[in-house]
Every structure is written in C-alpha cells, then in structure tokens.
Design a protein around this motif. Structure first.
Motif, PDB file in Angstrom:
ATOM      1  N   UNK A 246     -45.856  96.487 -33.792  1.00 34.55           N
ATOM      2  CA  UNK A 246     -47.034  95.686 -34.141  1.00 34.55           C
ATOM      3  C   UNK A 246     -47.047  94.391 -33.324  1.00 34.55           C
ATOM      4  N   UNK A 247     -45.908  93.693 -33.294  1.00 32.66           N
ATOM      5  CA  UNK A 247     -45.816  92.437 -32.549  1.00 32.66           C
ATOM      6  C   UNK A 247     -46.002  92.654 -31.050  1.00 32.66           C
ATOM      7  N   UNK A 248     -45.512  93.789 -30.535  1.00 38.11           N
ATOM      8  CA  UNK A 248     -45.739  94.112 -29.122  1.00 38.11           C
ATOM      9  C   UNK A 248     -47.239  94.267 -28.829  1.00 38.11           C
ATOM     10  N   UNK A 249     -47.964  94.885 -29.748  1.00 37.37           N
ATOM     11  CA  UNK A 249     -49.406  95.080 -29.552  1.00 37.37           C
ATOM     12  C   UNK A 249     -50.152  93.748 -29.647  1.00 37.37           C
ATOM     13  N   UNK A 250     -49.755  92.896 -30.590  1.00 39.12           N
ATOM     14  CA  UNK A 250     -50.366  91.563 -30.691  1.00 39.12           C
ATOM     15  C   UNK A 250     -50.112  90.798 -29.393  1.00 39.12           C
TER      16      UNK A 250
ATOM     17  N   UNK B  50     -52.629  89.128 -40.645  1.00 31.12           N
ATOM     18  CA  UNK B  50     -53.333  89.571 -39.447  1.00 31.12           C
ATOM     19  C   UNK B  50     -53.957  90.942 -39.691  1.00 31.12           C
ATOM     20  N   UNK B  51     -53.203  91.817 -40.318  1.00 32.59           N
ATOM     21  CA  UNK B  51     -53.738  93.150 -40.633  1.00 32.59           C
ATOM     22  C   UNK B  51     -54.883  93.043 -41.651  1.00 32.59           C
ATOM     23  N   UNK B  52     -54.760  92.124 -42.631  1.00 29.45           N
ATOM     24  CA  UNK B  52     -55.843  91.915 -43.606  1.00 29.45           C
ATOM     25  C   UNK B  52     -57.105  91.425 -42.900  1.00 29.45           C
ATOM     26  N   UNK B  53     -56.945  90.492 -41.965  1.00 31.47           N
ATOM     27  CA  UNK B  53     -58.099  89.988 -41.208  1.00 31.47           C
ATOM     28  C   UNK B  53     -58.742  91.115 -40.406  1.00 31.47           C
ATOM     29  N   UNK B  54     -57.926  92.015 -39.892  1.00 32.01           N
ATOM     30  CA  UNK B  54     -58.422  93.166 -39.148  1.00 32.01           C
ATOM     31  C   UNK B  54     -59.257  94.078 -40.053  1.00 32.01           C
TER      32      UNK B  54
ATOM     33  N   UNK C 144     -58.212  88.367 -32.350  1.00 34.64           N
ATOM     34  CA  UNK C 144     -57.254  87.320 -32.007  1.00 34.64           C
ATOM     35  C   UNK C 144     -57.951  86.042 -31.543  1.00 34.64           C
ATOM     36  N   UNK C 145     -59.112  86.159 -30.927  1.00 41.36           N
ATOM     37  CA  UNK C 145     -59.893  84.961 -30.579  1.00 41.36           C
ATOM     38  C   UNK C 145     -60.316  84.244 -31.865  1.00 41.36           C
ATOM     39  N   UNK C 146     -60.749  85.003 -32.864  1.00 43.47           N
ATOM     40  CA  UNK C 146     -61.134  84.406 -34.150  1.00 43.47           C
ATOM     41  C   UNK C 146     -59.933  83.756 -34.837  1.00 43.47           C
ATOM     42  N   UNK C 147     -58.779  84.408 -34.785  1.00 42.84           N
ATOM     43  CA  UNK C 147     -57.579  83.834 -35.400  1.00 42.84           C
ATOM     44  C   UNK C 147     -57.108  82.592 -34.642  1.00 42.84           C
ATOM     45  N   UNK C 148     -57.297  82.583 -33.338  1.00 45.15           N
ATOM     46  CA  UNK C 148     -56.929  81.405 -32.555  1.00 45.15           C
ATOM     47  C   UNK C 148     -57.824  80.227 -32.942  1.00 45.15           C
ATOM     48  N   UNK C 149     -59.103  80.486 -33.129  1.00 45.58           N
ATOM     49  CA  UNK C 149     -60.011  79.423 -33.575  1.00 45.58           C
ATOM     50  C   UNK C 149     -59.592  78.948 -34.968  1.00 45.58           C
ATOM     51  N   UNK C 150     -59.243  79.882 -35.836  1.00 50.13           N
ATOM     52  CA  UNK C 150     -58.806  79.540 -37.194  1.00 50.13           C
ATOM     53  C   UNK C 150     -57.586  78.622 -37.163  1.00 50.13           C
ATOM     54  N   UNK C 151     -56.606  78.962 -36.323  1.00 46.12           N
ATOM     55  CA  UNK C 151     -55.394  78.134 -36.297  1.00 46.12           C
ATOM     56  C   UNK C 151     -55.672  76.759 -35.701  1.00 46.12           C
TER      57      UNK C 151
END
Length: 195
Positions: free
Chosen positions: A33-37, A82-86, A106-113
C-alpha cells in the motif's frame, strides 16, 4: 574435521519466512500500500518511480525504528484514513483506483494537510501570544498530519535510495575533487552527491 547434515533441505527450510509480517507494526499489505502511495507521489517518468526504490519498506522501517509511539499511531491510522478518503471520494479502496484517481485523491489530501498546518500554526501563534510574558511556558505538542508524514518519508526514502540518487539525481562517486563553482543550466538535475 568434516561432517554432513542429514536432511539438509529440512534444516535450511527453517530459514525461510512465510510470515506476512514485515515488523511488529507493518505487514506486507501495508508495505505494498505504501509503495503505491509513494509511487503516486513520485511516479515513473524518465527515471524510475518510488516503488522501484521500495519506498514502502523504507517507510515501514523508519516509522518502526524512528517514530515515537504517538506518531506511529498517527501514521498507522493514516493508512486507514487514506483508504477511507478513497472510498468516500471514489467508492473504492485506494489499491483499486486508477492512476488518475489516485493522483486526484493525493492532491486533495495534500491540500488537506496544508490547510491543517495553516490552522495549527494560527492556534500555536495565538497560544504563544497569550503566554508571551510567561518565561516557563512550553507550547503543547501538536499532532502531525498522516499524509505529510507519508509524503516526507516518500521524498526522503526515494532521494536517499540508490535508484533515486543515481537515476533521478545527477550522481558522481566520491571521493573526488571539490569544485565550489559548478555551472548550472536551467533544467539540470540536482546533484545527489557533490563532487
């Protein structure tokens, strides 16, 4: 002095691991999972992506060996978040998303952080201002955002790996001579190791 081991195949087979646990915190599914992220953050372009450097394994080791338990908890819960957000955004697990969907998530999560830290710094500044006359004041520790942790570990793991240092960055083995004034042309890669 000589000897032989009878049943050597059985003896050696004890050295193979069939466990899916990578460590006490991460299993092979977590690392995949982390490799894919990581590969979504740093995909293959003209140089190999983060998965080629096995950044997921790097993250697992760093979190296990270098993070405090409270940060380990944030990071591990972040995998689920992350999976929940997906699921919320695309009705599917991260591992089942298309490349474009993963990138959008991941763009949305980057904005969130980024928004999270902006608010966090405002709170810290206000708290500091309230206690400006207290010489013994210590600001409370504020929790990190899981996605920033993942992103930072991706960058650190990739650019310190052999793949990142030799394929994505310009690489010159050391030792070598020091040249304090290297010519730079716009678009040049950064140096992995200064010559």
């Amino acid at each position: 002095m000589g000897g032989a081991v009878i049943g050597a195949e059985f003896f050696i087979s004890g050295c193979k691991s069939t466990s899916t646990q990578v460590s006490d915190l991460f299993d092979t599914d977590h690392v995949a999972f982390l490799n894919e992220v990581a590969d979504t953050i740093l995909p293959t372009t003209s140089s190999p992506g983060a998965k080629a450097a096995n950044v997921g394994q790097f993250m697992a080791v760093m979190v296990r060996d270098c993070y405090e338990p409270k940060d380990q908890k944030i990071f591990l819960q972040g995998i689920g978040r992350l999976d929940d957000a997906s699921r919320k955004q695309f009705n599917g697990k991260f591992m089942d998303l298309t490349t474009q969907q993963r990138t959008d998530l991941l763009i949305a999560l980057d904005k969130e952080q980024k928004d999270y830290y902006k608010q966090l710094y405002k709170k810290m500044d206000a708290d500091r201002a309230k206690h400006k006359d207290d010489a013994k004041y210590v600001a409370p520790a504020m929790p990190d955002h899981y996605f920033r942790m993942m992103k930072e570990l991706t960058l650190l793991g990739y650019f310190t790996s052999e793949v990142g240092a030799t394929k994505a960055l310009r690489y010159m083995e050391t030792p070598g001579h020091y040249d304090g004034c290297m010519p730079y042309k716009k678009g040049d890669k950064a140096w992995a190791i200064d010559d």
